[in-house]
Design a protein around this motif. Structure first.
Motif, PDB file in Angstrom:
ATOM      1  N   GLY A 107       0.827  -1.192   0.000  1.00  0.00           N
ATOM      2  CA  GLY A 107       0.000   0.000   0.000  1.00  0.00           C
ATOM      3  C   GLY A 107       0.862   1.242   0.000  1.00  0.00           C
ATOM      4  N   GLU A 108       0.249   2.384   0.308  1.00  0.00           N
ATOM      5  CA  GLU A 108       0.985   3.640   0.410  1.00  0.00           C
ATOM      6  C   GLU A 108       0.473   4.439   1.601  1.00  0.00           C
ATOM      7  OE1 GLU A 108       0.016   6.818  -2.449  1.00  0.00           O
ATOM      8  OE2 GLU A 108      -1.333   5.396  -3.418  1.00  0.00           O
ATOM      9  N   LEU A 109       1.285   5.365   2.068  1.00  0.00           N
ATOM     10  CA  LEU A 109       0.908   6.159   3.237  1.00  0.00           C
ATOM     11  C   LEU A 109      -0.408   6.887   3.036  1.00  0.00           C
ATOM     12  CD1 LEU A 109       4.220   7.711   4.583  1.00  0.00           C
ATOM     13  CD2 LEU A 109       2.832   5.904   5.598  1.00  0.00           C
ATOM     14  N   GLU A 110      -0.690   7.267   1.810  1.00  0.00           N
ATOM     15  CA  GLU A 110      -1.932   7.997   1.547  1.00  0.00           C
ATOM     16  C   GLU A 110      -3.159   7.146   1.863  1.00  0.00           C
ATOM     17  OE1 GLU A 110      -3.507  11.781   0.563  1.00  0.00           O
ATOM     18  OE2 GLU A 110      -1.537  11.050   1.167  1.00  0.00           O
ATOM     19  N   HIS A 111      -3.018   5.831   1.798  1.00  0.00           N
ATOM     20  CA  HIS A 111      -4.121   4.949   2.183  1.00  0.00           C
ATOM     21  C   HIS A 111      -4.398   5.097   3.681  1.00  0.00           C
ATOM     22  CE1 HIS A 111      -2.944   2.202  -1.439  1.00  0.00           C
ATOM     23  NE2 HIS A 111      -3.553   3.310  -1.824  1.00  0.00           N
ATOM     24  N   ALA A 112      -3.358   5.155   4.480  1.00  0.00           N
ATOM     25  CA  ALA A 112      -3.527   5.365   5.920  1.00  0.00           C
ATOM     26  C   ALA A 112      -4.141   6.735   6.183  1.00  0.00           C
ATOM     27  CB  ALA A 112      -2.184   5.231   6.637  1.00  0.00           C
ATOM     28  N   ALA A 113      -3.687   7.750   5.453  1.00  0.00           N
ATOM     29  CA  ALA A 113      -4.225   9.100   5.626  1.00  0.00           C
ATOM     30  C   ALA A 113      -5.700   9.150   5.264  1.00  0.00           C
ATOM     31  CB  ALA A 113      -3.430  10.090   4.779  1.00  0.00           C
ATOM     32  N   ALA A 114      -6.089   8.455   4.199  1.00  0.00           N
ATOM     33  CA  ALA A 114      -7.493   8.458   3.778  1.00  0.00           C
ATOM     34  C   ALA A 114      -8.388   7.846   4.853  1.00  0.00           C
ATOM     35  CB  ALA A 114      -7.657   7.709   2.463  1.00  0.00           C
ATOM     36  N   ILE A 115      -7.905   6.830   5.526  1.00  0.00           N
ATOM     37  CA  ILE A 115      -8.696   6.217   6.600  1.00  0.00           C
ATOM     38  C   ILE A 115      -8.773   7.135   7.815  1.00  0.00           C
ATOM     39  CG2 ILE A 115      -8.608   4.397   8.372  1.00  0.00           C
ATOM     40  CD1 ILE A 115      -7.921   2.448   6.170  1.00  0.00           C
ATOM     41  N   LEU A 116      -7.668   7.771   8.169  1.00  0.00           N
ATOM     42  CA  LEU A 116      -7.601   8.521   9.427  1.00  0.00           C
ATOM     43  C   LEU A 116      -8.235   9.905   9.398  1.00  0.00           C
ATOM     44  CD1 LEU A 116      -3.982   7.724  10.655  1.00  0.00           C
ATOM     45  CD2 LEU A 116      -6.131   6.689  11.412  1.00  0.00           C
ATOM     46  N   HIS A 117      -8.129  10.620   8.278  1.00  0.00           N
ATOM     47  CA  HIS A 117      -8.418  12.049   8.372  1.00  0.00           C
ATOM     48  C   HIS A 117      -9.799  12.541   7.947  1.00  0.00           C
ATOM     49  CE1 HIS A 117      -4.552  12.766  10.017  1.00  0.00           C
ATOM     50  NE2 HIS A 117      -3.965  12.173   8.996  1.00  0.00           N
ATOM     51  N   PRO A 118     -10.266  12.298   6.782  1.00  0.00           N
ATOM     52  CA  PRO A 118     -11.487  13.016   6.423  1.00  0.00           C
ATOM     53  C   PRO A 118     -12.734  12.637   7.220  1.00  0.00           C
ATOM     54  CG  PRO A 118     -10.358  12.226   4.461  1.00  0.00           C
ATOM     55  CD  PRO A 118      -9.707  11.583   5.643  1.00  0.00           C
ATOM     56  N   GLN A 119     -12.895  11.345   7.590  1.00  0.00           N
ATOM     57  CA  GLN A 119     -14.174  10.945   8.159  1.00  0.00           C
ATOM     58  C   GLN A 119     -14.105  10.164   9.475  1.00  0.00           C
ATOM     59  OE1 GLN A 119     -16.914   9.241   5.281  1.00  0.00           O
ATOM     60  NE2 GLN A 119     -15.956  10.373   3.623  1.00  0.00           N
ATOM     61  N   LEU A 120     -12.953   9.697   9.896  1.00  0.00           N
ATOM     62  CA  LEU A 120     -12.872   8.897  11.117  1.00  0.00           C
ATOM     63  C   LEU A 120     -13.185   9.718  12.369  1.00  0.00           C
ATOM     64  CD1 LEU A 120     -10.340   6.146  11.954  1.00  0.00           C
ATOM     65  CD2 LEU A 120     -10.795   7.894  13.654  1.00  0.00           C
ATOM     66  N   GLY A 121     -12.852  11.000  12.369  1.00  0.00           N
ATOM     67  CA  GLY A 121     -12.974  11.830  13.562  1.00  0.00           C
ATOM     68  C   GLY A 121     -14.381  12.022  14.084  1.00  0.00           C
ATOM     69  N   ALA A 122     -15.338  12.308  13.217  1.00  0.00           N
ATOM     70  CA  ALA A 122     -16.707  12.595  13.678  1.00  0.00           C
ATOM     71  C   ALA A 122     -17.324  11.411  14.427  1.00  0.00           C
ATOM     72  CB  ALA A 122     -17.584  13.028  12.506  1.00  0.00           C
ATOM     73  N   PRO A 123     -17.253  10.170  13.909  1.00  0.00           N
ATOM     74  CA  PRO A 123     -17.817   9.058  14.680  1.00  0.00           C
ATOM     75  C   PRO A 123     -17.052   8.779  15.975  1.00  0.00           C
ATOM     76  CG  PRO A 123     -17.397   8.402  12.391  1.00  0.00           C
ATOM     77  CD  PRO A 123     -16.850   9.770  12.580  1.00  0.00           C
ATOM     78  N   LEU A 124     -15.741   9.024  15.974  1.00  0.00           N
ATOM     79  CA  LEU A 124     -14.972   8.854  17.208  1.00  0.00           C
ATOM     80  C   LEU A 124     -15.415   9.887  18.239  1.00  0.00           C
ATOM     81  CD1 LEU A 124     -12.755   7.728  19.018  1.00  0.00           C
ATOM     82  CD2 LEU A 124     -11.093   9.079  17.713  1.00  0.00           C
ATOM     83  N   ARG A 125     -15.612  11.126  17.799  1.00  0.00           N
ATOM     84  CA  ARG A 125     -16.077  12.162  18.729  1.00  0.00           C
ATOM     85  C   ARG A 125     -17.446  11.806  19.313  1.00  0.00           C
ATOM     86  NH1 ARG A 125     -13.105  15.043  14.901  1.00  0.00           N
ATOM     87  NH2 ARG A 125     -11.562  16.407  15.869  1.00  0.00           N
ATOM     88  N   LYS A 126     -18.307  11.226  18.502  1.00  0.00           N
ATOM     89  CA  LYS A 126     -19.616  10.790  18.997  1.00  0.00           C
ATOM     90  C   LYS A 126     -19.447   9.696  20.046  1.00  0.00           C
ATOM     91  CE  LYS A 126     -24.131   9.162  17.537  1.00  0.00           C
ATOM     92  NZ  LYS A 126     -24.965   8.671  16.437  1.00  0.00           N
ATOM     93  N   ALA A 127     -18.501   8.788  19.819  1.00  0.00           N
ATOM     94  CA  ALA A 127     -18.267   7.689  20.767  1.00  0.00           C
ATOM     95  C   ALA A 127     -17.787   8.193  22.116  1.00  0.00           C
ATOM     96  CB  ALA A 127     -17.259   6.693  20.183  1.00  0.00           C
ATOM     97  N   VAL A 128     -17.081   9.340  22.129  1.00  0.00           N
ATOM     98  CA  VAL A 128     -16.564   9.888  23.389  1.00  0.00           C
ATOM     99  C   VAL A 128     -17.320  11.134  23.839  1.00  0.00           C
ATOM    100  CG1 VAL A 128     -14.261   8.918  22.995  1.00  0.00           C
ATOM    101  CG2 VAL A 128     -14.741  11.289  22.308  1.00  0.00           C
ATOM    102  N   GLU A 129     -18.394  11.439  23.187  1.00  0.00           N
ATOM    103  CA  GLU A 129     -19.220  12.608  23.463  1.00  0.00           C
ATOM    104  C   GLU A 129     -18.427  13.907  23.461  1.00  0.00           C
ATOM    105  OE1 GLU A 129     -21.885  14.095  27.058  1.00  0.00           O
ATOM    106  OE2 GLU A 129     -22.706  12.306  26.097  1.00  0.00           O
ATOM    107  N   LYS A 130     -18.524  14.616  22.409  1.00  0.00           N
ATOM    108  CA  LYS A 130     -17.918  15.921  22.138  1.00  0.00           C
ATOM    109  C   LYS A 130     -16.623  15.727  21.388  1.00  0.00           C
ATOM    110  CE  LYS A 130     -17.156  20.489  24.099  1.00  0.00           C
ATOM    111  NZ  LYS A 130     -17.025  21.288  25.285  1.00  0.00           N
TER     112      LYS A 130
END
Length: 194
Positions: free
Chosen positions: A90-113
């Motif tokens: 693979g390439e590093l950009e694959h890791a970036a695609a998983i981590l950055h654009p959309q992973l944060g919002a559901p994680l924030r919901k899981a930890v409330e705020k």
């Protein structure tokens, strides 16, 4: 779920004593890992949207697993972090695609705020290689007592065509913090910084 998950794992680290001092309450960190098939191994693909969607799925799944492992309510989470290691095809950009654009919002919901940015790291590696997951306060980046990290390693992942994705959540900062700065109790969490 669109991610093809080979395995998941969850660890909880509790610190009971540090430098001869009892830590009461114990500081606790949970990390949840998913080993997934990389749909884009061995090829250059311009549109990485499918990996971004997988990131959203994993943010929710792994964030919920961490909160459950700690046995806390979502609002009791204090810090979080994320990391990914892509296998050699693979390439590093694959890791970036998983981590950055959309992973944060559901994680924030899981930890409330979660007003603060989610600290992250990405790397290329292979089975048994260490992956550091950086941690920071979920609502106020200036809370120094929560600058931390946790290391994960899986003996059989990531394989050449896989990505190892990790999310970490804590219910506390470092044991015995004493480098000053904003405290967890004084953090407002309005701007993600203070």
């Amino acid at each position: 779920m669109s991610a093809k998950i080979r395995k998941t794992a969850v660890w909880v680290e509790e610190t009971h004593m540090e430098m001869g001092k009892t830590i009461d309450p114990n500081t606790r960190k949970a990390v949840a890992v998913a080993v997934i098939e990389n749909p884009f191994t061995g090829q250059y693909v311009e549109d990485l949207e499918p990996l971004m969607e997988i990131g959203a799925e994993l943010g929710a799944l792994l964030g919920d697993k961490c909160v459950a492992a700690l046995g806390i309510k979502p609002e009791q989470a204090e810090s979080y972090g994320k990391a990914a290691m892509v296998g050699e095809n693979g390439e590093l950009e694959h890791a970036a695609a998983i981590l950055h654009p959309q992973l944060g919002a559901p994680l924030r919901k899981a930890v409330e705020k979660g007003a603060a940015l989610v600290p992250s790291s990405k790397k290329m590696g292979g089975p048994g290689q260490d992956l550091d997951v950086p941690l920071g306060h979920k609502d106020a980046a200036y809370v120094r007592s929560h600058f931390d990290g946790i290391e994960v390693r899986m003996n059989d992942a990531p394989r050449r065509n896989e990505i190892l994705v990790a999310v970490a959540v804590t219910d506390s900062g470092r044991p015995l913090p004493r480098v000053g700065g904003l405290t967890h109790q004084d953090a407002e969490g309005k701007d993600g910084l203070r």
